[in-house]
Design an enzyme around this catalytic site. Structure first.
Site, PDB file in Angstrom:
ATOM      1  N   GLU A   1     -12.574   9.809 -14.587  1.00  0.00           N
ATOM      2  CA  GLU A   1     -13.861   9.105 -14.519  1.00  0.00           C
ATOM      3  C   GLU A   1     -14.912   9.799 -15.383  1.00  0.00           C
ATOM      4  O   GLU A   1     -15.769   9.159 -15.969  1.00  0.00           O
ATOM      5  CB  GLU A   1     -14.317   8.989 -13.055  1.00  0.00           C
ATOM      6  CG  GLU A   1     -13.548   7.885 -12.337  1.00  0.00           C
ATOM      7  CD  GLU A   1     -13.396   8.083 -10.843  1.00  0.00           C
ATOM      8  OE1 GLU A   1     -14.140   8.882 -10.246  1.00  0.00           O
ATOM      9  OE2 GLU A   1     -12.500   7.428 -10.265  1.00  0.00           O
TER      10      GLU A   1
ATOM     11  N   GLU B   1      -3.016  12.990 -12.701  1.00  0.00           N
ATOM     12  CA  GLU B   1      -3.672  11.781 -12.207  1.00  0.00           C
ATOM     13  C   GLU B   1      -3.512  10.657 -13.227  1.00  0.00           C
ATOM     14  O   GLU B   1      -4.357  10.519 -14.128  1.00  0.00           O
ATOM     15  CB  GLU B   1      -5.161  12.058 -11.975  1.00  0.00           C
ATOM     16  CG  GLU B   1      -5.433  13.030 -10.847  1.00  0.00           C
ATOM     17  CD  GLU B   1      -6.687  12.643 -10.069  1.00  0.00           C
ATOM     18  OE1 GLU B   1      -6.623  12.608  -8.840  1.00  0.00           O
ATOM     19  OE2 GLU B   1      -7.720  12.349 -10.695  1.00  0.00           O
TER      20      GLU B   1
ATOM     21  N   GLY C   1      -8.720  10.599  -3.399  1.00  0.00           N
ATOM     22  CA  GLY C   1     -10.032   9.973  -3.500  1.00  0.00           C
ATOM     23  C   GLY C   1     -10.320   9.124  -2.271  1.00  0.00           C
ATOM     24  O   GLY C   1     -10.700   9.633  -1.217  1.00  0.00           O
ATOM     25  N   GLY C   2     -10.103   7.835  -2.387  1.00  0.00           N
ATOM     26  CA  GLY C   2     -10.447   6.878  -1.332  1.00  0.00           C
ATOM     27  C   GLY C   2      -9.993   7.274   0.061  1.00  0.00           C
ATOM     28  O   GLY C   2     -10.779   7.229   1.018  1.00  0.00           O
TER      29      GLY C   2
ATOM     30  N   HIS D   1     -11.756  15.108 -14.797  1.00  0.00           N
ATOM     31  CA  HIS D   1     -11.351  13.896 -14.070  1.00  0.00           C
ATOM     32  C   HIS D   1     -11.494  12.694 -15.010  1.00  0.00           C
ATOM     33  O   HIS D   1     -12.430  12.628 -15.812  1.00  0.00           O
ATOM     34  CB  HIS D   1     -12.235  13.708 -12.836  1.00  0.00           C
ATOM     35  CG  HIS D   1     -11.732  12.632 -11.932  1.00  0.00           C
ATOM     36  ND1 HIS D   1     -11.939  11.291 -12.205  1.00  0.00           N
ATOM     37  CD2 HIS D   1     -10.990  12.681 -10.805  1.00  0.00           C
ATOM     38  CE1 HIS D   1     -11.353  10.572 -11.257  1.00  0.00           C
ATOM     39  NE2 HIS D   1     -10.771  11.393 -10.395  1.00  0.00           N
TER      40      HIS D   1
ATOM     41  N   ASN E   1     -11.449  14.467  -2.939  1.00  0.00           N
ATOM     42  CA  ASN E   1     -12.473  14.187  -3.949  1.00  0.00           C
ATOM     43  C   ASN E   1     -13.331  13.047  -3.414  1.00  0.00           C
ATOM     44  O   ASN E   1     -12.950  11.885  -3.512  1.00  0.00           O
ATOM     45  CB  ASN E   1     -11.788  13.797  -5.277  1.00  0.00           C
ATOM     46  CG  ASN E   1     -12.800  13.430  -6.349  1.00  0.00           C
ATOM     47  OD1 ASN E   1     -14.001  13.630  -6.178  1.00  0.00           O
ATOM     48  ND2 ASN E   1     -12.299  12.893  -7.453  1.00  0.00           N
ATOM     49  N   TRP E   2     -14.474  13.433  -2.844  1.00  0.00           N
ATOM     50  CA  TRP E   2     -15.323  12.409  -2.214  1.00  0.00           C
ATOM     51  C   TRP E   2     -16.090  11.568  -3.230  1.00  0.00           C
ATOM     52  O   TRP E   2     -16.744  10.582  -2.860  1.00  0.00           O
ATOM     53  CB  TRP E   2     -16.312  13.078  -1.242  1.00  0.00           C
ATOM     54  CG  TRP E   2     -15.674  13.534   0.043  1.00  0.00           C
ATOM     55  CD1 TRP E   2     -14.432  13.193   0.500  1.00  0.00           C
ATOM     56  CD2 TRP E   2     -16.241  14.393   1.041  1.00  0.00           C
ATOM     57  NE1 TRP E   2     -14.188  13.796   1.721  1.00  0.00           N
ATOM     58  CE2 TRP E   2     -15.288  14.539   2.077  1.00  0.00           C
ATOM     59  CE3 TRP E   2     -17.458  15.054   1.167  1.00  0.00           C
ATOM     60  CZ2 TRP E   2     -15.519  15.312   3.208  1.00  0.00           C
ATOM     61  CZ3 TRP E   2     -17.687  15.836   2.297  1.00  0.00           C
ATOM     62  CH2 TRP E   2     -16.732  15.959   3.308  1.00  0.00           C
ATOM     63  N   LYS E   3     -16.040  11.989  -4.496  1.00  0.00           N
ATOM     64  CA  LYS E   3     -16.788  11.276  -5.538  1.00  0.00           C
ATOM     65  C   LYS E   3     -18.255  11.087  -5.082  1.00  0.00           C
ATOM     66  O   LYS E   3     -18.801  11.979  -4.456  1.00  0.00           O
ATOM     67  CB  LYS E   3     -16.102   9.953  -5.889  1.00  0.00           C
ATOM     68  CG  LYS E   3     -14.617  10.182  -6.217  1.00  0.00           C
ATOM     69  CD  LYS E   3     -13.910   9.007  -6.810  1.00  0.00           C
ATOM     70  CE  LYS E   3     -12.455   9.392  -7.065  1.00  0.00           C
ATOM     71  NZ  LYS E   3     -11.695   8.354  -7.747  1.00  0.00           N
TER      72      LYS E   3
ATOM     73  N   GLY F   1      -7.561   4.726  -7.684  1.00  0.00           N
ATOM     74  CA  GLY F   1      -8.378   3.682  -7.053  1.00  0.00           C
ATOM     75  C   GLY F   1      -7.799   2.286  -7.134  1.00  0.00           C
ATOM     76  O   GLY F   1      -8.500   1.306  -6.876  1.00  0.00           O
TER      77      GLY F   1
ATOM     78  N   SER G   1      -4.211   6.997  -5.765  1.00  0.00           N
ATOM     79  CA  SER G   1      -3.800   6.153  -4.643  1.00  0.00           C
ATOM     80  C   SER G   1      -2.840   6.852  -3.673  1.00  0.00           C
ATOM     81  O   SER G   1      -1.899   6.234  -3.171  1.00  0.00           O
ATOM     82  CB  SER G   1      -3.204   4.844  -5.149  1.00  0.00           C
ATOM     83  OG  SER G   1      -4.173   4.112  -5.882  1.00  0.00           O
TER      84      SER G   1
END
Ligand code: PGA
Length: 256
Positions: free
Chosen positions: A98, A168, A234-235, A96, A10-12, A174, A213
């Site tokens: 976010e 999640e 993600g990150g 998600h 998930n590159w956001k 994050g 994470s």
């Protein structure tokens, strides 16, 4: 032997054309052939087609980070499921945290999108998870059941057939503070049990991936859990070597 393993990037809201080109080149260089079909890359919408084209022949698939809940119309700035299909997209992340917290998406809106995604031929990746306060109050299962039930109510008892669920925990996204493998396993088992009450066949084969994470250092232990079938990253998915190491961690579980 594990269920179908999926490792989803998930590159956001990160990346640009030159970065994507470099990423794909390096990913292909380091990737074992049998791993590629287990990987999904979710770029920002504008890069979807470019990414799809640069992945042709690799086996790696493309997913979206969101879509609109209506098939077409006067919705300025929105993207429809059929448009995603049109440019080679196969998966869509829905609900998600976010989007739930920053864009005010509620369970019902997510359920509407979920049904439309399936009807359009996309595989929905439904995100569920509790926040820190809910966990502290012992409400983890209550929250997740509510999020799952909204989809079952709207899309029917067999809603999860052919779908993917991502657990999640909001407090893990994050933060560098991943759920422990035991915490993840407990919730994944709960999710599978709950879906199984409605559709045992779907529950038995449905991939439930963990997100929050995920890193090279914790991927292998997470992958060893019997109900953890992959990861939503993600990150760490922005760094090719990390994403490769995470993928290998989960692939080692496929072989078992
Ligand atoms: P993270 O994000 O890996 O950076 O925690 C996961 C996600 O939001 O899907």
């Amino acid at each position: 032997m594990k269920r179908n393993v999926l490792v989803v990037a998930n590159w956001k809201m990160h990346g640009q054309l030159s970065w994507i080109e470099k990423f794909v080149k390096e990913l292909n260089r380091g990737l074992a052939l049998e791993t590629a079909e287990h990987l999904v890359l979710c770029p920002p919408f504008v890069y979807m087609e470019h990414l799809y084209r640069s992945l042709i022949g690799t086996g790696i698939r493309v997913g979206a980070q969101n879509m609109h809940g209506t098939s077409q119309g006067a919705f300025t700035g929105e993207v429809a499921a059929s448009m995603l299909v049109d440019v080679g997209c196969k998966f869509v992340i829905l609900g998600h945290s976010e989007r739930r917290t920053q864009c005010g998406e509620d369970d019902r809106q997510v359920a509407i999108k979920f049904e439309l995604a399936k009807q359009s031929g996309l595989t929905p990746i439904l995100c569920v998870g509790e926040n820190a306060e809910e966990r502290a109050a012992g409400l983890t299962e209550v929250v997740i059941q509510r999020q799952l039930d909204a989809v079952l109510l709207h899309a029917g008892q067999e809603a999860f057939s052919g779908a993917v669920i991502a657990y999640e925990p909001v407090w893990a996204i994050g933060t560098g503070n991943s759920a422990t493998p035991e915490q993840a396993q407990a919730v994944h088992a709960f999710v599978r049990r709950h879906v199984s009450r409605h559709d045992p066949d779907a529950a038995a084969v449905m991939p439930i991936v963990y997100g929050g994470s995920v890193k090279a250092a914790n991927a292998r232990l997470l992958a060893e859990q019997s109900d953890v079938d992959g990861a939503l990253v993600g990150g760490a998915s922005l760094v090719v070597s990390d994403f490769l190491a995470i993928s290998e961690g989960f692939m080692s579980a496929v072989a078992r």
